[in-house]
Structures are given as C-alpha cells and as structure tokens.
Scaffold this active site. Structure first.
Site, PDB file in Angstrom:
ATOM      1  N   HIS A 185     -23.794  28.034  69.310  1.00 29.01           N
ATOM      2  CA  HIS A 185     -22.828  28.748  68.165  1.00 29.01           C
ATOM      3  C   HIS A 185     -22.911  27.929  66.943  1.00 29.01           C
ATOM      4  O   HIS A 185     -22.090  27.784  66.002  1.00 29.01           O
ATOM      5  CB  HIS A 185     -21.490  28.608  68.461  1.00 29.01           C
ATOM      6  CG  HIS A 185     -21.040  28.928  69.970  1.00 29.01           C
ATOM      7  ND1 HIS A 185     -20.792  30.362  70.450  1.00 29.01           N
ATOM      8  CD2 HIS A 185     -21.317  28.330  71.222  1.00 29.01           C
ATOM      9  CE1 HIS A 185     -20.709  30.411  71.712  1.00 29.01           C
ATOM     10  NE2 HIS A 185     -20.911  29.083  72.019  1.00 29.01           N
ATOM     11  N   SER A 196     -36.226  27.071  40.584  1.00 28.73           N
ATOM     12  CA  SER A 196     -35.582  27.994  39.882  1.00 28.73           C
ATOM     13  C   SER A 196     -35.594  27.977  38.543  1.00 28.73           C
ATOM     14  O   SER A 196     -35.796  27.058  37.977  1.00 28.73           O
ATOM     15  CB  SER A 196     -34.149  27.608  40.192  1.00 28.73           C
ATOM     16  OG  SER A 196     -33.284  28.308  39.247  1.00 28.73           O
ATOM     17  N   LYS A 200     -33.549  22.679  42.296  1.00 30.44           N
ATOM     18  CA  LYS A 200     -33.722  23.647  43.387  1.00 30.44           C
ATOM     19  C   LYS A 200     -35.169  23.556  43.809  1.00 30.44           C
ATOM     20  O   LYS A 200     -35.896  23.364  43.235  1.00 30.44           O
ATOM     21  CB  LYS A 200     -33.369  25.008  43.121  1.00 30.44           C
ATOM     22  CG  LYS A 200     -31.982  25.303  42.566  1.00 30.44           C
ATOM     23  CD  LYS A 200     -30.938  25.680  43.749  1.00 30.44           C
ATOM     24  CE  LYS A 200     -31.414  26.892  44.625  1.00 30.44           C
ATOM     25  NZ  LYS A 200     -30.609  28.009  43.957  1.00 30.44           N
TER      26      LYS A 200
END
Ligand code: ARG
Length: 449
Positions: free
Chosen positions: A148, A269, A275
């Site tokens: 999970h 980016s 980024k």
C-alpha cells in the site's frame, strides 16, 4: 475542391505508405517462391533467374532510396511487381504463379514478426542485464519494502530489483511462445484453398527458415493471431516497464531520494532551475497506453471476421509497426538509463531510521516465546502505537516500556535488527542474503543462455 471518385478510392485502399516497410520480406519471399517454381518445373530456370536478378536490383533501388512508391499501385506487392515488369518485361508475370497476395502478405508479416521477436528478446535480456548489474553493485543495501506504499518489512534492494528481472523473464518466455506460433510458413495457401500446381512448400519453408508449414489454407491466409500475441506480449512488457518507471520516478523524487538518474535521461524545466524531470520514465508510462490501444485495435479488427482473407485485415500493420518501434525504443533506453542509476545508500537507510518495519519481527519474537501469532500481532500493534506517540524507535524503548505490553520481552529483543530480519527470511524466493545470492546466480545464468 472535391476529389474525383478514382482519387478517393485509390487513397482509401492504398497501404503502400506503411506496408513499404515490408519490402525486404516481400522480396525475400518472392525469391524463394521463384526458386521453388523453377525447381518444380512450373517455370523455366532461366525465367526464375531473370526474376531473381530483377528482384535483387529492386531491393537495391529501395535501399538506395531510388525506388518510386506509387499509391496508385496500392501495396508493396504490386509496387514491386510493377517495377519487375519494367525491368525484365513479361517474364515478371510468371512470378505470381501459384500465389495470391493473400498468402503473400501473411508470409511477409510472419517474416517481419519473427525478426522483431528475436530483437525484442535480445533487448529484454539487455534490460535484465542492467538490473542484475545494479543489484550486484548494491547487494548489501537494505531498503524498506512496501505494501500500500506504506513501509512494511525490510528487503534487500537487490531482491527488489530482481522482482523486475523475473517479470521480464516471463515476458521473454511469452515472446518465445509467440515465436513458435509465428514460425509457420503460410505461402502455398493461395487465395484461400491451396494452389493447383505441384509446389514444394517444405522447400520454401527451408529457404525462408520456417520450422513448420501451415496445415490449413483457410486459416493460414486469415490468421493474425501471431500479431495479436506480439501485441499482447508487448502490452504486458510495457505494463511491467511502467511499474518500474513509476518506482524510478518515486525513488528519484526529493521525498525519497533513493536514486539519482543520470542527467542524460532527465530534462530540466524552462522555468524552475532546480528541476530534473524523469521524462524517460514518465514517457514509458504514457506510451504504455498507446501499446494497449494497438492491442485493442487489432483484436477488434479481427473480431467476427468470416473466413478467409478480408480487406479489414490490411489494418493489422500500422498498430503493429507502432508497437514494435515503441517497445524497442523503450526497452533500449531503459537498459541504458538503469546502467547510470546512482543509489543513495544513506537516504535509503535514513528512510528506515524509525525501525517500525521490524514490527513483524517483534511479533515473530513473541511467537517464539509461546504466544499465538494473532495475540502477538495485537501486542505489537499497541507497542507500535505507543512508540510512535513517544517519537521513539523500537530500539529506543526501554525494557520496562516493553514490559508494559508483554512480560515475554527480555534483553534479546534488542537483537532484532534490520539485518536479523532480512536473514530470517531464508526461504526459497525470500529476501535473505543467502537466497538473493542464489537468485543472482540464477539470473546471471538465464541471461547468459
Ligand atoms: N494490402 C493487402 C493487405 O495488407 C494485401 C492483400 C490484399 N489482398 C487482396 N485480395 N486485396 O492485407
């Protein structure tokens, strides 16, 4: 301006814009066919020689970009045949003896898919190789295993990576199965009923490297199962790749920081200088959708088609080509990208600093001291809640704190560590170092085959 009827029709039925890709298989098939016709005395030896020479020079023209493909001539078969007429005259008309475009296209496609399967299996092997190398190089690293997406139990990073090795192993097996079903010669089935000439199908099969000859002419000209199988195997492979891609994306995020992807496989980016976007992994997930679409497309095209050949089937090609190209590109770039992955052992260790992933081991500990597992589970659930509330790891709890939950705890509870947890799972397929060593040896063997 409205196009005239002829123009509309010509454009609608033409497949040359995409089936030209099958030129090599088409010519190879025609050469084998011509040889067989001569051997069987169906055409003269000298005719076969002229045909083969003509076809060989057409192949050169195509490869040198000198060949003019004409939509008016519909498909690759007619384009090549028309050029053969130009080159060697009326003898060209003898090539299509004892053959139909229906068994011809089935042949071309099978030759094509066979080649692509071998290439795909090779690429899967390379990808597996990258995974094994990464696993070997980081053999000792313990990471949190998840269910999970919640930290569950510690596992070896190598064990984690080898899970993907096993997926790709099954993919290879699926492609091998597909190869067996594709490796059947359809030529000699004619339009649908077989041909009325004394042909030698076994000879053609041998010339073209097929292991078997089809056993039913109706089926042979209308069977596209091998394309569906390729597409289905590709869909499964891309599904596996997309799961790996998602791990790579998560693991290279700031929050996880488990790995770093080499800059060559990320993009920046245009506005945010910090980024490093995992575009390759993201695109692989995106492309998976297209591959599923191609599978649905061919399944739908083939659904409820009566025997034998139907023109619907001309739609089998573009999706196949797209899947083949996308899969090759994805497998190749993943193998390369994974080779450059840097593992941040400290970040992985830090992620499990609070040792709650050892909760199962604490329960197992109580079981060994005589408590039924369900009860032990309840005790450790309460203990965990307490530890979390205190902001302490299990290791930081005092023995008297442990005793609030069960008198069975004693000093040896502190012997439970990530390492002991891993080592305890020494079952076939488990994450103990010993089992992972066995798995690595097996993996290496499988890719050396
Ligand atoms: N271009 C056709 C295809 O790809 C080749 C077979 C055509 N046969 C026919 N009878 N029109 O399916």
């Amino acid at each position: 301006m409205l196009k005239n009827k002829g123009e509309l029709m010509k454009n609608y039925v033409a497949s040359i814009s995409f089936d030209r890709r099958l030129y090599r298989q088409d010519i190879e098939g025609s050469i084998a066919h011509a040889k067989m016709l001569a051997k069987q005395g169906i055409i003269a030896e000298s005719n076969a020689e002229a045909i083969i020479e003509g076809l060989t020079s057409i192949r050169e023209e195509i490869e040198q970009g000198k060949f003019q493909f004409k939509p008016k001539l519909e498909d690759i078969h007619m384009n090549i045949e028309a050029r053969l007429f130009e080159k060697i005259g009326d003898v060209a008309g003898k090539l299509h003896t004892a053959r139909s475009r229906n068994d011809q296209i089935a042949l071309d496609l099978r030759l094509f898919v066979k080649e692509e399967i071998l290439k795909t299996i090779d690429e899967l092997k390379n990808l597996q190789y990258s995974l094994v190398e990464l696993a070997e190089a980081n053999k000792a690293i313990i990471m949190p295993g998840y269910t999970h997406l919640q930290q569950a139990q510690p596992v070896l990073l190598a064990h984690y990576l080898l899970a993907y090795f096993d997926m790709f192993q099954r993919d290879k097996e699926r492609f091998s199965d597909c190869l067996n079903h594709t490796d059947v010669l359809p030529l000699g089935s004619g339009a649908l009923a077989g041909v009325a000439y004394p042909i030698d199908r076994e000879f053609v099969a041998q010339e073209l490297g097929f292991s078997e000859v089809s056993t039913n002419s109706l089926d042979a000209v209308s069977d596209r199962d091998f394309i569906i199988e390729y597409q289905a195997s590709a869909a499964l492979t891309m599904m596996h790749l997309s799961r790996l891609a998602e791990e790579i994306i998560l693991w290279s995020s700031n929050e996880f920081g488990f790995i770093e992807i080499n800059q060559a496989y990320t993009t920046g980016s245009s506005i945010m200088p910090q980024k490093k976007n995992p575009d390759v992994a993201e695109l692989a997930k995106g492309k998976t959708g297209r591959i599923y679409g191609n599978l649905m497309s061919i399944l739908t095209t083939m659904k409820a088609l009566p025997l034998a050949y139907n023109r619907d089937m001309q739609e089998d090609k573009e999706g196949l080509f797209d899947t083949v190209d996308t899969l090759h590109a994805s497998l190749e770039i993943f193998a390369a990208m994974i080779k450059t992955i840097k593992v941040n052992a400290k970040r992985i260790r830090d992620a499990i600093k609070k040792d709650y992933v050892l909760a199962t081991d604490l329960a197992d500990y109580l079981v060994k001291k005589g408590l039924p597992f369900r009860e032990a589970h309840g005790v450790v659930a309460k203990l965990s809640e307490y530890a979390v509330n205190q902001g302490k790891s299990f290791r930081e709890l005092s023995l008297s704190e442990y005793h609030k939950f069960s008198p069975l705890f004693s000093d040896d509870v502190y012997d439970i560590t990530l390492e002991s947890s891993i080592a305890a799972r020494n079952v076939i397929g488990g994450t103990s170092p010993q089992q992972v060593e066995i798995a690595l040896t097996r993996a290496r063997k499988l890719i050396e085959e």
